[in-house]
Design a protein around this motif. Sequence first.
Motif, mmCIF file in Angstrom:
data_model
loop_
_atom_site.group_PDB
_atom_site.id
_atom_site.type_symbol
_atom_site.label_atom_id
_atom_site.label_comp_id
_atom_site.label_asym_id
_atom_site.label_seq_id
_atom_site.Cartn_x
_atom_site.Cartn_y
_atom_site.Cartn_z
ATOM 1 N N ILE A 207 0.841 -1.334 0.538
ATOM 2 C CA ILE A 207 -0.218 -0.159 0.054
ATOM 3 C C ILE A 207 0.997 1.443 -0.212
ATOM 4 N N ARG A 208 0.218 2.458 -0.858
ATOM 5 C CA ARG A 208 1.103 3.546 -0.859
ATOM 6 C C ARG A 208 -0.016 4.586 0.273
ATOM 7 N N VAL A 209 -0.974 4.187 0.313
ATOM 8 C CA VAL A 209 -1.993 5.712 0.950
ATOM 9 C C VAL A 209 -3.340 4.145 2.681
ATOM 10 N N ALA A 210 -3.236 4.729 3.196
ATOM 11 C CA ALA A 210 -3.924 4.552 4.424
ATOM 12 C C ALA A 210 -4.919 5.589 5.172
ATOM 13 N N VAL A 211 -5.563 5.005 5.054
ATOM 14 C CA VAL A 211 -7.161 6.279 6.005
ATOM 15 C C VAL A 211 -7.565 4.991 7.196
ATOM 16 N N VAL A 212 -7.254 6.282 8.428
ATOM 17 C CA VAL A 212 -7.601 5.746 9.790
ATOM 18 C C VAL A 212 -8.839 6.440 10.357
ATOM 19 N N VAL A 213 -9.860 5.810 10.885
ATOM 20 C CA VAL A 213 -10.869 5.855 11.410
ATOM 21 C C VAL A 213 -10.974 5.812 12.771
ATOM 22 N N PRO A 214 -10.553 6.733 13.812
ATOM 23 C CA PRO A 214 -10.434 6.330 15.136
ATOM 24 C C PRO A 214 -11.715 5.672 15.545
ATOM 25 N N VAL A 215 -11.674 4.493 16.185
ATOM 26 C CA VAL A 215 -12.989 4.551 17.186
ATOM 27 C C VAL A 215 -13.522 6.140 17.927
ATOM 28 N N GLY A 216 -15.171 5.734 17.522
ATOM 29 C CA GLY A 216 -15.638 7.232 18.164
ATOM 30 C C GLY A 216 -15.644 8.259 17.744
ATOM 31 N N THR A 217 -15.335 7.520 16.415
ATOM 32 C CA THR A 217 -15.963 8.786 14.890
ATOM 33 C C THR A 217 -17.139 9.252 14.524
ATOM 34 N N GLN A 218 -17.751 8.281 14.536
ATOM 35 C CA GLN A 218 -19.418 8.944 14.504
ATOM 36 C C GLN A 218 -20.152 9.692 15.778
ATOM 37 N N ALA A 219 -20.319 8.856 16.675
ATOM 38 C CA ALA A 219 -19.820 9.354 18.456
ATOM 39 C C ALA A 219 -19.941 11.070 18.171
ATOM 40 N N ARG A 220 -18.805 10.619 17.984
ATOM 41 C CA ARG A 220 -17.990 13.087 18.260
ATOM 42 C C ARG A 220 -19.246 14.137 17.564
ATOM 43 N N LEU A 221 -19.179 13.109 16.334
ATOM 44 C CA LEU A 221 -19.816 14.145 14.443
ATOM 45 C C LEU A 221 -21.089 14.325 15.502
ATOM 46 N N ASP A 222 -22.475 13.062 16.561
ATOM 47 C CA ASP A 222 -23.344 12.897 16.498
ATOM 48 C C ASP A 222 -23.549 14.374 18.151
ATOM 49 N N ARG A 223 -22.159 13.913 18.412
ATOM 50 C CA ARG A 223 -22.211 14.990 19.273
ATOM 51 C C ARG A 223 -22.688 16.699 19.314
ATOM 52 N N GLY A 224 -22.102 16.925 17.297
ATOM 53 C CA GLY A 224 -21.001 17.628 17.398
ATOM 54 C C GLY A 224 -19.964 18.824 17.496
ATOM 55 N N GLU A 225 -19.116 17.641 17.704
ATOM 56 C CA GLU A 225 -17.938 17.689 17.688
ATOM 57 C C GLU A 225 -16.833 17.554 17.264
ATOM 58 N N THR A 226 -15.758 17.650 16.720
ATOM 59 C CA THR A 226 -14.407 17.591 15.889
ATOM 60 C C THR A 226 -14.926 16.136 15.806
ATOM 61 N N ALA A 227 -13.772 15.774 15.080
ATOM 62 C CA ALA A 227 -13.497 13.940 14.893
ATOM 63 C C ALA A 227 -12.406 14.135 13.702
ATOM 64 N N PRO A 228 -11.297 13.836 14.821
ATOM 65 C CA PRO A 228 -9.560 13.549 13.969
ATOM 66 C C PRO A 228 -10.357 12.387 13.121
ATOM 67 N N LEU A 229 -9.583 12.201 11.698
ATOM 68 C CA LEU A 229 -9.358 10.930 11.277
ATOM 69 C C LEU A 229 -7.833 11.824 10.070
ATOM 70 N N GLY A 230 -7.353 10.143 10.052
ATOM 71 C CA GLY A 230 -5.203 9.743 10.336
ATOM 72 C C GLY A 230 -5.442 9.507 8.737
ATOM 73 N N ILE A 231 -4.652 10.484 7.978
ATOM 74 C CA ILE A 231 -4.819 10.107 6.312
ATOM 75 C C ILE A 231 -2.507 9.706 6.792
ATOM 76 N N VAL A 232 -2.571 8.241 6.588
ATOM 77 C CA VAL A 232 -1.551 8.000 6.213
ATOM 78 C C VAL A 232 -0.258 7.936 4.721
ATOM 79 N N VAL A 233 0.807 8.469 4.158
ATOM 80 C CA VAL A 233 0.685 8.488 3.381
ATOM 81 C C VAL A 233 2.165 7.940 3.137
ATOM 82 N N ASP A 234 2.645 6.999 1.704
ATOM 83 C CA ASP A 234 4.186 6.401 1.929
ATOM 84 C C ASP A 234 5.438 7.990 1.260
ATOM 85 N N GLY A 235 5.521 8.514 2.347
ATOM 86 C CA GLY A 235 7.040 9.670 2.039
ATOM 87 C C GLY A 235 7.902 9.427 0.696
#
Length: 388
Positions: free
Chosen positions: A96-124
């Motif tokens: 792989i060259r790219v990875a998308v990481v969806v942390p635990v609790g992402t939807q719960a944070r969005l449902d509460r109106g909070e900012t939900a961090p999302l990780g994008i990892v790339v092969d440099g």
Amino acid sequence: MNATRVRLLAWKEVRQLRRDPLLLRILVLMPVLQLVLLGYVVAADVTRMPTAVVDLDRTPLSRQLGDAFEASDYFDVRRHPGGESELRGLMDSGEIRVAVVVPVGTQARLDRGETAPLGIVVDGSDSQSASLGAGYASRIVARFEARRVAAPAGAGHPGRPPAGEGMPHTPGVPGLDASVRVLYDPTLSSVNTMIPGLVAFILMLSLMVVMSQAVVKERESGTLEQMFVTPIRPGEYLVGKVAPYAVIASVQASLVLAVGILWFRVPFRGEALVVVAGLALFMLTSIGMGLIVSLLSRTRQQAQQSVMFLALPMMLLSGFIFPIDSMPAPIVPLTRLIPLRYALEVLRGAMVKGAGFEALATPLAALTVFGVLLFGTAVLVTRRRLTE
């Protein structure tokens, strides 16, 4: 095999090289000149990359986000690792060259109106792929977020965003916040991608050019027939013919690597033994290709044209200039027949990523097969020509 005969034949080749000082200077200076020139002007582009989606949230929203990347033409989702710890090994091996990481609790944070961090990892290790991959991923996340806010219940599965649509999420505003993390080469310097490729390409081109002239030159001058009446055996002739050029190629590779590391400041994070093994196998392959061309050619001009004919598709289909994942699907299988492809994977993986033998087992095995087949074929053809 008589060691004295091999030594005398090798000395003869050295004497012939010394009689042509211009050729000897070219053999030493040409790779350095090519490295300096190509290192500054060569660039690459990419439109598609192998991708992994790490869904730690396991909610409808995270699955829809993963589907958005699968529907995009920019990404080819091949793996769904169970944890972020698996990403390093997948990137080391080039799966792989790219990875998308969806942390635990992402939807719960969005449902509460909070900012939900999302990780994008790339092969440099491939700067162009990393830059474009990070940009495309951010645009897909932005488009997904826009559709989620506009119609959360009936939002589709975002695919490839049209040009100009979607902006990265503004930090501090509730919603998905994609943060990019670059592995191996945080500076995304294109030189760190191109120099390892140039080392392999220059080594291949130099060896093929020199070895393609090895036998056909003696055939034209008449010295090959003189060899037939001597007690030299085919194996001794082959070893004596190849040995001097193999030594010169080793010096060339060492010189080019030194210039790349010291002049261009390319990092060397891996083990030297991995690089040596990869270059040795690739050297054997290049010598075999050059010898086959020389044995099948009748004139030196024919040999030169044959080398150029072989070098062009190898350069274009190996991933040296154009990433393999951006090529049309029918052409991709042809790249598996290009030895230079696997040499690039070994050098870039060992130098920039710091990958070891385990992660690079596949390209090293491929180089071993190519070396045995091509050099073995050259030996058989040489024996047949000398015994005819």
